[in-house]
Design a protein around this motif. Structure first.
Motif, PDB file in Angstrom:
ATOM      1  N   HIS A 107      -6.762 -24.681  -3.604  1.00 19.77           N
ATOM      2  CA  HIS A 107      -8.129 -25.187  -3.757  1.00 19.77           C
ATOM      3  C   HIS A 107      -8.393 -26.371  -2.819  1.00 19.77           C
ATOM      4  O   HIS A 107      -9.488 -26.489  -2.254  1.00 19.77           O
ATOM      5  N   ALA A 108      -7.389 -27.235  -2.682  1.00 20.52           N
ATOM      6  CA  ALA A 108      -7.566 -28.458  -1.886  1.00 20.52           C
ATOM      7  C   ALA A 108      -7.410 -28.211  -0.390  1.00 20.52           C
ATOM      8  O   ALA A 108      -7.668 -29.120   0.413  1.00 20.52           O
ATOM      9  N   LEU A 161     -14.151 -18.462 -11.622  1.00 26.62           N
ATOM     10  CA  LEU A 161     -14.928 -18.788 -12.822  1.00 26.62           C
ATOM     11  C   LEU A 161     -14.747 -20.238 -13.268  1.00 26.62           C
ATOM     12  O   LEU A 161     -15.427 -20.690 -14.184  1.00 26.62           O
ATOM     13  N   GLY A 162     -13.824 -20.953 -12.647  1.00 31.83           N
ATOM     14  CA  GLY A 162     -13.600 -22.347 -13.035  1.00 31.83           C
ATOM     15  C   GLY A 162     -12.848 -22.487 -14.341  1.00 31.83           C
ATOM     16  O   GLY A 162     -13.047 -23.457 -15.078  1.00 31.83           O
ATOM     17  N   LEU A 163     -11.951 -21.540 -14.643  1.00 32.65           N
ATOM     18  CA  LEU A 163     -11.138 -21.629 -15.855  1.00 32.65           C
ATOM     19  C   LEU A 163      -9.948 -22.549 -15.600  1.00 32.65           C
ATOM     20  O   LEU A 163      -9.253 -22.409 -14.609  1.00 32.65           O
ATOM     21  N   PRO A 173     -11.802 -26.813 -11.691  1.00 30.77           N
ATOM     22  CA  PRO A 173     -13.098 -26.629 -11.038  1.00 30.77           C
ATOM     23  C   PRO A 173     -13.255 -25.220 -10.486  1.00 30.77           C
ATOM     24  O   PRO A 173     -12.265 -24.573 -10.121  1.00 30.77           O
ATOM     25  N   ALA A 174     -14.479 -24.740 -10.423  1.00 27.23           N
ATOM     26  CA  ALA A 174     -14.745 -23.403  -9.886  1.00 27.23           C
ATOM     27  C   ALA A 174     -14.609 -23.413  -8.369  1.00 27.23           C
ATOM     28  O   ALA A 174     -15.257 -24.208  -7.683  1.00 27.23           O
ATOM     29  N   LYS A 225      -9.112 -18.989  -0.203  1.00 30.60           N
ATOM     30  CA  LYS A 225     -10.504 -19.326  -0.500  1.00 30.60           C
ATOM     31  C   LYS A 225     -11.436 -18.440   0.326  1.00 30.60           C
ATOM     32  O   LYS A 225     -11.131 -18.122   1.484  1.00 30.60           O
ATOM     33  N   GLN A 226     -12.530 -18.053  -0.264  1.00 34.85           N
ATOM     34  CA  GLN A 226     -13.494 -17.218   0.455  1.00 34.85           C
ATOM     35  C   GLN A 226     -13.982 -17.913   1.717  1.00 34.85           C
ATOM     36  O   GLN A 226     -14.130 -17.276   2.770  1.00 34.85           O
TER      37      GLN A 226
END
Length: 386
Positions: free
Chosen positions: A61-62, A80-82, A85-86, A236-237
């Motif tokens: 994510h980072a 979905l941010g489960l 963060p999303a 990541k997209q």
């Protein structure tokens, strides 16, 4: 097979940080690195070992990791941010199917035999055999917390949902069992110290528990959810959109590795490579069994023959590596069923946006079918960062 267009790669990204978990089914990433498949696609890949799935997720994510080996439900959970963060994370390739096992402690195994007055227990073990143990512990619960405690590796994982399916199919109420999250490499120690009564984890940790004489592997993912995706390539997209040619090159190299792993002889060689300190740092005797279709059960019993225990590719023209939408929908249904996704979340088109079979197909659109090596090829030197 021709390499991805090097000119295009120059306008994308050559130097890649690729995260992996020290598990048996990290084999495609390790083989793509060691046998030069990444290099042949114009990529300079550094494999970065991680020790928990939450850490792997956070680093992807980072942007600390460019791409990573993920549990199949994790890109859905990230999007979905489960549990955080999303972040729009996609899975353009399936790296493996199956690979998990449910192992119980020797103490629980002996307790089950005693309660049921049996000298041995048929395999795969039914969770129904736990019910009298659970009831006996309920009666003792006034004095102390005596629930059975099982561990899995991540809340949104095939391990977690397979464990719940094993309970459910055999009439065990999940509320009668505590489920905790423990990193894969800590499972055997937790079992040995009686912190848990059992776990669901990927190899080589089930085999190690058996070899060490502290556990009995009673069921595998092949017994519960046969041939479902287990690990995927994740990114990541936004990263994929910035580096489309690099993404294609990663997919092509990893497909070569998965196809190389289709034969048993090559998988045994993969076990030898994985045993190195830079990867799993474990003895060949705990890494090789699942790769060659052998499920260690008990240190005094014969193994079970499970040919698809670890599956990376199929022989012939069919592939398991394209991220099929119905597989994503199945995983999503488990997440909904077990109330991991709030009811108000709109799920339309979610799997289309996460399980990107279009990217997988585009990676091979400009290339002819290629022949997979059937012999062990000379190995490259290892470049690995902890």
């Amino acid at each position: 097979m021709n390499s991805t267009n090097i000119h295009n790669i120059e306008h994308n990204k050559r130097n890649i940080s690729l995260g992996f978990m020290p598990l048996t089914d990290c084999a495609p990433l390790v083989i793509a690195h060691e046998l030069g498949f990444f290099e042949s696609q114009g990529l300079n890949v550094t494999l970065k070992k991680q020790y928990s799935w939450a850490t792997m997720r956070d680093k992807l994510h980072a942007g600390v990791l460019d791409a990573a080996q993920f549990l199949a439900p994790m890109p859905i959970a990230s999007t979905l941010g489960l549990s955080g963060p999303a972040v729009n994370v996609i899975a353009p390739m399936v790296l493996s199917q199956n690979g998990n096992g449910i192992t119980i402690s020797m103490a629980l195994y002996e307790e089950i035999k005693f309660v049921h007055q049996r000298h041995h227990i048929d395999l795969p073990i039914s969770a129904a055999l736990l019910k009298p143990v659970i009831e006996a512990r309920k009666k003792a619960s006034k004095q102390t917390d005596t629930k059975l405690r099982f561990a899995t590796v991540y809340p949104h994982s095939c391990h977690y949902y397979q464990l719940l399916t094993w309970f459910e199919q055999n009439g065990v109420n999940k509320d009668d069992v505590d489920i905790v999250i423990i990193p894969p490499a800590s499972m055997v120690e937790a079992l040995q110290s009686d912190d848990i009564d059992g776990f669901c984890v990927g190899g080589p940790w089930n085999a190690k528990a058996v070899r060490d004489g502290v556990g009995v592997t009673g069921a595998t993912s092949c017994d519960i959810w046969p041939d479902m995706p287990e690990k995927v390539l994740a990114m990541k997209q936004s990263w994929q959109e910035q580096h489309p040619e690099t993404t294609k090159a990663l997919i092509i190299a990893l497909q070569q590795a998965c196809d190389w792993l289709a034969t048993v002889a090559n998988r045994f060689e993969a076990a030898r490579i994985l045993s190195r300190h830079t990867y799993l740092d474990l003895h060949l005797s705990v890494i090789a069994p699942s790769l060659i279709g052998s499920c260690l059960v008990h240190h005094q019993l014969s193994p079970r023959h499970i040919p698809s225990y670890n599956r990376f590719a199929l022989d012939g023209n069919d592939t398991i590596n394209k991220p099929e939408l119905f597989h994503g929908e199945w995983l999503l249904s488990q997440m909904v069923k077990h109330q991991h996704i709030p009811a108000e979340v709109k799920l339309e088109a979610l799997i289309d946006s996460v399980f990107r079979q279009d990217i997988y197909q585009q990676a091979f659109a400009e290339h002819d079918a290629f022949a997979t090596p059937t012999k062990v090829t000379p190995l490259k030197s290892t470049k690995m960062v902890p």
